[in-house]
Scaffold this motif. Sequence first.
Motif, short mmCIF file in Angstrom:
data_model
loop_
_atom_site.label_atom_id
_atom_site.label_comp_id
_atom_site.label_asym_id
_atom_site.label_seq_id
_atom_site.Cartn_x
_atom_site.Cartn_y
_atom_site.Cartn_z
N ILE A 1 0.89 -1.25 -0.04
CA ILE A 1 0.06 0.39 -0.41
C ILE A 1 0.97 1.49 0.05
O ILE A 1 0.45 2.63 -0.55
CB ILE A 1 -1.17 0.17 1.30
N ARG A 2 2.02 1.29 0.56
CA ARG A 2 3.29 2.44 0.60
C ARG A 2 4.12 2.70 -0.37
O ARG A 2 3.89 4.14 -0.68
CB ARG A 2 4.03 2.33 2.09
N GLU A 3 4.47 1.51 -1.07
CA GLU A 3 4.84 1.42 -2.09
C GLU A 3 3.42 1.98 -3.26
O GLU A 3 3.85 3.36 -3.76
CB GLU A 3 5.12 0.32 -3.27
N GLY A 4 2.23 1.76 -3.73
CA GLY A 4 0.96 2.72 -4.68
C GLY A 4 0.71 3.92 -4.07
O GLY A 4 1.09 4.50 -4.88
N LEU A 5 0.93 4.15 -2.41
CA LEU A 5 0.91 5.32 -2.25
C LEU A 5 2.46 6.16 -2.99
O LEU A 5 1.75 7.85 -3.23
CB LEU A 5 0.34 5.52 -1.06
N THR A 6 3.43 6.09 -2.57
CA THR A 6 4.43 6.59 -3.37
C THR A 6 4.79 6.61 -4.99
O THR A 6 4.86 7.91 -4.91
CB THR A 6 5.80 5.97 -2.80
N ARG B 1 4.30 10.13 -6.66
CA ARG B 1 5.12 10.62 -7.42
C ARG B 1 4.16 10.75 -8.87
O ARG B 1 4.72 12.44 -9.78
CB ARG B 1 6.14 8.89 -7.81
N THR B 2 3.07 10.09 -9.13
CA THR B 2 2.37 10.36 -10.51
C THR B 2 2.36 12.04 -10.22
O THR B 2 1.93 12.67 -11.49
CB THR B 2 1.78 8.92 -11.09
N LEU B 3 2.02 12.16 -9.46
CA LEU B 3 0.79 13.68 -9.46
C LEU B 3 2.14 14.33 -9.32
O LEU B 3 1.39 15.62 -10.00
CB LEU B 3 0.10 13.44 -8.29
N LEU C 1 1.61 20.05 -16.00
CA LEU C 1 0.85 21.79 -16.15
C LEU C 1 0.82 22.50 -15.82
O LEU C 1 0.64 23.95 -16.33
CB LEU C 1 -0.71 20.63 -14.16
N GLU C 2 1.93 22.92 -14.56
CA GLU C 2 2.25 23.91 -14.30
C GLU C 2 3.21 24.45 -15.62
O GLU C 2 3.54 25.83 -15.48
CB GLU C 2 3.70 23.65 -12.70
#
Length: 142
Positions: free
Chosen positions: A74-79, A83-85, A92-93
Amino acid sequence: MVDCPNCGTEVAVAVKCWTVSPAKHTATGDIPEFRVGIFKCPKCKSKFRSRVSSTSKPAETKNVKNLVEKVKEIREGLTQTLRTLREKINTLETERASLLVEIEQLKKVAESRANALEGEVKQLREEIKSLKELLGGNEEID
Ligand SMILES: [Zn+2]
């Protein structure tokens, strides 16, 4: 694996187990810790206490390991998501900045065109004025 003292059936997993640290110390050194478990015989349903061999892993430890593995996933998924975000935000900036520059350029182009048209209109008015003067101040032109 332990054998049921009542009927001799092999019981694989302890219902509950814990580590025992012996309080007494021998002359040669520490007595190593060992694990004790409560087992329930699946055949005769008798409960008994037995020492657990260090090689066999109790079910609880496995569950905790699975949980730890899951939390890690789960933590790896969140990381990964973060990162993707972050990358998306950066993109976008950058895009926003270049769009602002483009808008600024278009504004300038529009302004200069408006200025040019203004000048042209002014010139045409003056031409009309001088033509009217040429025609002797006659307001009505056919
Ligand atoms: Zn039994």
